[in-house]
Design an enzyme around this catalytic site. Structure first.
Site, short mmCIF file in Angstrom:
data_model
loop_
_atom_site.label_atom_id
_atom_site.label_comp_id
_atom_site.label_asym_id
_atom_site.label_seq_id
_atom_site.Cartn_x
_atom_site.Cartn_y
_atom_site.Cartn_z
N CYS A 1 0.84 -1.10 0.08
CA CYS A 1 -0.15 -0.13 0.09
C CYS A 1 0.98 1.41 0.06
CB CYS A 1 -0.85 0.12 1.27
SG CYS A 1 -2.16 1.27 1.01
N ASP B 1 -5.94 -3.01 11.52
CA ASP B 1 -4.60 -2.14 11.70
C ASP B 1 -4.43 -1.68 12.92
OD1 ASP B 1 -2.72 -0.56 10.89
OD2 ASP B 1 -3.65 0.72 9.74
#
Length: 253
Positions: A11, A134
């Site tokens: 990412c 996360d």
């Protein structure tokens, strides 16, 4: 238990060179961040070019933070992503609305620090197409993710065997194997862990991360196969040991 190959997402890519490095390394998904506060932000023009570069070679994810409908439409038109990733405070209702409006699968990122945070994730089950766990940002943090912080993986111990999810938060080439062993996650996401500095991806670390994640999945599959073979051998040995007893019983009958 079956083991699918670990899906790897790189990412926060922002240059053609590091995107190409990710694709060459075998990344399954690439993430393009459209969030001006992030050092990984790409505008719509650059994002469109990077998306075209990755088309057909990896799944393309557009990461947005609490976007309004106008921004969602603009990103959709420019990047034509395979996935939308919502990384803000979007409610389950907002996730559902974005899915309905765009017709694209939606990944919802959720910050995790305690068991209570994980329990709240259940609200998104059946709504988001994938949950990404996360590390929960500190109060007042500018970025909702990509901060390089890990969380207590034991909160997710073994969860991936029955509830597929993507794991993120402070992962590195050095730690991803342990994270997969603890959580049994079927997918991992990395950003800061493969950088030389904020927003500056390192091709060597990208390659090392993908290789480590794929190797960890292979090791888990091999271990499962060995366990299955051992169980089969034990069963066969038990069966062989019982045969004389069966024969004696037959003679007495």
């Amino acid at each position: 238990m079956s083991f699918a190959p670990t899906l790897v997402k790189i990412c926060g890519l922002s240059t053609p060179e590091t995107l190409e490095a990710s694709l060459a390394a075998g990344a399954d998904m690439i993430g393009l961040v459209h969030f001006p506060k992030s050092p990984r932000h790409v505008d719509l023009t650059l994002g469109a070019a990077l998306s075209r570069q990755a088309r057909g070679r990896a799944e393309r994810v557009a990461l947005l933070v609490d976007p309004d409908d106008a921004l969602v439409e603009a990103v959709l038109a420019a990047l034509d992503p395979d996935w939308l990733q919502l990384h803000g405070t979007e409610s389950p209702e907002r996730v559902a609305a974005v899915k309905a409006r765009t017709g694209r699968p939606v990944m919802k990122a959720l910050g995790i620090a305690t068991a209570d945070d994980l329990a709240r994730a259940a609200r998104y089950a059946g709504i988001a197409d994938r949950l990404l766990f996360d590390a929960k940002p500190a109060p007042g943090a500018v970025l909702p993710g990509g901060n390089g912080h890990a969380f207590d993986w034991s909160l997710l111990a073994g969860r991936g065997r029955d509830h597929p999810f993507m794991l993120s938060g402070g992962l590195t080439p050095e730690t991803v194997a342990e994270a997969l062993a603890v959580t049994a996650a079927q997918a991992v996401d990395v950003s800061s862990g493969v950088e030389a500095g904020p927003g500056r991806k390192d091709p060597d670390r990208i390659a090392a991360f993908v290789a480590a994640a794929k190797a960890a999945a292979g090791a888990a599959k091999a271990a499962a196969g060995a366990d299955k073979a051992a169980a089969g051998a034990d069963k066969a040995a038990a069966g062989a040991a019982s045969e004389p007893q069966i024969a004696r019983a037959a003679r007495r009958a």
